[in-house]
Design a protein around this motif. Structure first.
Motif, PDB file in Angstrom:
ATOM      1  N   GLY A 122       1.112  -1.295  -0.246  1.00  0.00           N
ATOM      2  CA  GLY A 122       0.068   0.101   0.275  1.00  0.00           C
ATOM      3  C   GLY A 122       0.458   1.246   0.174  1.00  0.00           C
ATOM      4  N   ASP A 123       1.765   1.547   0.628  1.00  0.00           N
ATOM      5  CA  ASP A 123       2.664   2.582   0.628  1.00  0.00           C
ATOM      6  C   ASP A 123       3.253   3.006  -0.172  1.00  0.00           C
ATOM      7  N   ARG A 124       3.612   1.162  -1.308  1.00  0.00           N
ATOM      8  CA  ARG A 124       4.642   2.028  -2.562  1.00  0.00           C
ATOM      9  C   ARG A 124       3.584   1.902  -3.539  1.00  0.00           C
ATOM     10  N   GLY A 125       2.176   2.229  -3.317  1.00  0.00           N
ATOM     11  CA  GLY A 125       1.736   2.002  -4.310  1.00  0.00           C
ATOM     12  C   GLY A 125       1.023   3.840  -4.047  1.00  0.00           C
ATOM     13  N   THR A 126       0.702   3.853  -3.135  1.00  0.00           N
ATOM     14  CA  THR A 126       0.547   5.464  -2.589  1.00  0.00           C
ATOM     15  C   THR A 126       1.284   6.473  -3.064  1.00  0.00           C
ATOM     16  N   ARG A 127       2.751   6.142  -2.878  1.00  0.00           N
ATOM     17  CA  ARG A 127       3.892   7.049  -3.278  1.00  0.00           C
ATOM     18  C   ARG A 127       4.078   7.458  -4.744  1.00  0.00           C
ATOM     19  N   VAL A 128       4.329   5.920  -5.560  1.00  0.00           N
ATOM     20  CA  VAL A 128       4.624   6.076  -6.902  1.00  0.00           C
ATOM     21  C   VAL A 128       3.566   7.099  -7.301  1.00  0.00           C
ATOM     22  N   HIS A 129       1.829   6.920  -6.507  1.00  0.00           N
ATOM     23  CA  HIS A 129       0.516   7.103  -7.354  1.00  0.00           C
ATOM     24  C   HIS A 129       0.977   9.263  -7.601  1.00  0.00           C
ATOM     25  N   GLU A 130       1.500   9.425  -6.324  1.00  0.00           N
ATOM     26  CA  GLU A 130       2.199  11.067  -5.946  1.00  0.00           C
ATOM     27  C   GLU A 130       3.181  11.041  -6.638  1.00  0.00           C
ATOM     28  N   ALA A 131       4.403  10.196  -7.123  1.00  0.00           N
ATOM     29  CA  ALA A 131       4.727  10.486  -8.270  1.00  0.00           C
ATOM     30  C   ALA A 131       4.593  10.834  -9.563  1.00  0.00           C
ATOM     31  N   ILE A 132       3.613   9.565 -10.084  1.00  0.00           N
ATOM     32  CA  ILE A 132       2.287   9.849 -10.836  1.00  0.00           C
ATOM     33  C   ILE A 132       1.889  11.586 -11.119  1.00  0.00           C
ATOM     34  N   ARG A 133       0.996  11.807 -10.384  1.00  0.00           N
ATOM     35  CA  ARG A 133       0.385  12.961  -9.822  1.00  0.00           C
ATOM     36  C   ARG A 133       1.540  13.749 -10.600  1.00  0.00           C
ATOM     37  N   ASP A 134       2.265  14.364  -9.748  1.00  0.00           N
ATOM     38  CA  ASP A 134       3.733  15.065  -9.989  1.00  0.00           C
ATOM     39  C   ASP A 134       3.740  15.478 -11.753  1.00  0.00           C
ATOM     40  N   LEU A 135       4.058  13.937 -12.143  1.00  0.00           N
ATOM     41  CA  LEU A 135       4.546  13.936 -13.542  1.00  0.00           C
ATOM     42  C   LEU A 135       3.693  14.891 -13.806  1.00  0.00           C
TER      43      LEU A 135
ATOM     44  N   TRP B 249      -3.954   3.605 -12.150  1.00  0.00           N
ATOM     45  CA  TRP B 249      -2.620   2.490 -12.334  1.00  0.00           C
ATOM     46  C   TRP B 249      -2.396   1.824 -10.675  1.00  0.00           C
ATOM     47  N   LYS B 250      -1.864   0.507 -11.278  1.00  0.00           N
ATOM     48  CA  LYS B 250      -1.281  -0.331 -10.318  1.00  0.00           C
ATOM     49  C   LYS B 250      -0.223  -0.457 -10.503  1.00  0.00           C
ATOM     50  N   THR B 251       0.349  -1.033  -8.731  1.00  0.00           N
ATOM     51  CA  THR B 251       1.967  -1.871  -8.764  1.00  0.00           C
ATOM     52  C   THR B 251       1.152  -2.376  -7.864  1.00  0.00           C
ATOM     53  N   SER B 252       0.433  -3.447  -8.423  1.00  0.00           N
ATOM     54  CA  SER B 252       0.323  -4.655  -7.665  1.00  0.00           C
ATOM     55  C   SER B 252       1.321  -6.111  -8.820  1.00  0.00           C
ATOM     56  N   SER B 253       0.673  -7.376  -7.892  1.00  0.00           N
ATOM     57  CA  SER B 253       1.583  -7.911  -8.970  1.00  0.00           C
ATOM     58  C   SER B 253       1.122  -9.443  -9.543  1.00  0.00           C
ATOM     59  N   GLY B 254      -0.254  -8.255 -10.270  1.00  0.00           N
ATOM     60  CA  GLY B 254      -0.693  -8.758 -11.408  1.00  0.00           C
ATOM     61  C   GLY B 254      -2.402  -8.085 -11.409  1.00  0.00           C
ATOM     62  N   VAL B 255      -2.969  -7.779 -12.335  1.00  0.00           N
ATOM     63  CA  VAL B 255      -4.307  -7.388 -12.666  1.00  0.00           C
ATOM     64  C   VAL B 255      -5.590  -8.687 -12.816  1.00  0.00           C
TER      65      VAL B 255
END
Length: 179
Positions: free
Chosen positions: A19-32, A131-137
């Motif tokens: 969950g932490d990884r997903g949240t941090r990646v989402h924030e970086a994507i939002r910034d980009l 956007w998903k950072t999980s191991s699968g869909v």
């Protein structure tokens, strides 16, 4: 099933870390998407360190690289992002990660004299993306984006943006392009 095979503490740690990884990646994507530079020294809050701001991990950078490759391939143009939607009728809510257009390329066959010639044609389509950072869909992701799209239509009758497609973009994968 796999999560149930580990003890409760280990399962909790796995869920919090993911969950932490997903949240941090989402924030970086939002910034980009907002045009904010995300450099090696950029820090984001981490639940794992009780909210301290930390640089992105190597695994999170892999997700960002996958996102950048997706952007290079599909040239998304944002209509809105991180938009909260809800359905009064069905009593649910959620946050749409991305609404906008992407460029998709289709092969079109044209007859030229006696021959059939294939050429690629690029079209822009309106799309809702999660956007998903999980191991699968997983199947529930498909239900999630379908529900978001239904809520969007329920809420935004006056807006002039009607995504014809939904997508789940899994980033940080081992695929060649990282998505």
């Amino acid at each position: 099933s796999w999560l149930l095979s580990v003890n409760k503490e280990e399962a909790q740690k796995i869920l919090v870390t993911a969950g932490d990884r997903g949240t941090r990646v989402h924030e970086a994507i939002r910034d980009l998407i907002d045009g904010i530079e995300v450099g090696i020294d950029k820090k984001y809050p981490s639940e794992l360190t009780k909210g301290r701001f930390e640089p992105l991990t190597n695994e999170e950078w892999d997700c960002i690289r996958g996102f950048v490759n997706f952007v290079n391939d599909y040239k998304p143009e944002v209509y809105t992002q991180e938009r909260v939607v809800w359905s009064d009728e069905h009593k649910y809510a959620g946050t749409i990660d991305f609404l906008g257009t992407i460029e998709v390329t289709q092969k079109v066959e044209k007859k030229v004299g006696d021959k059939v010639k294939t050429e690629k044609v690029a079209n822009r389509i309106e799309v809702l993306i999660d956007w998903k950072t999980s191991s699968g869909v997983w199947d529930e992701y498909k239900l999630q984006v379908a529900a978001y799209r239904m809520a969007w239509f329920e809420m935004t009758a006056e807006e002039n943006f009607y995504p014809q497609s939904t997508a789940i973009v899994r980033i940080g994968t081992n695929h060649t392009k990282g998505y």
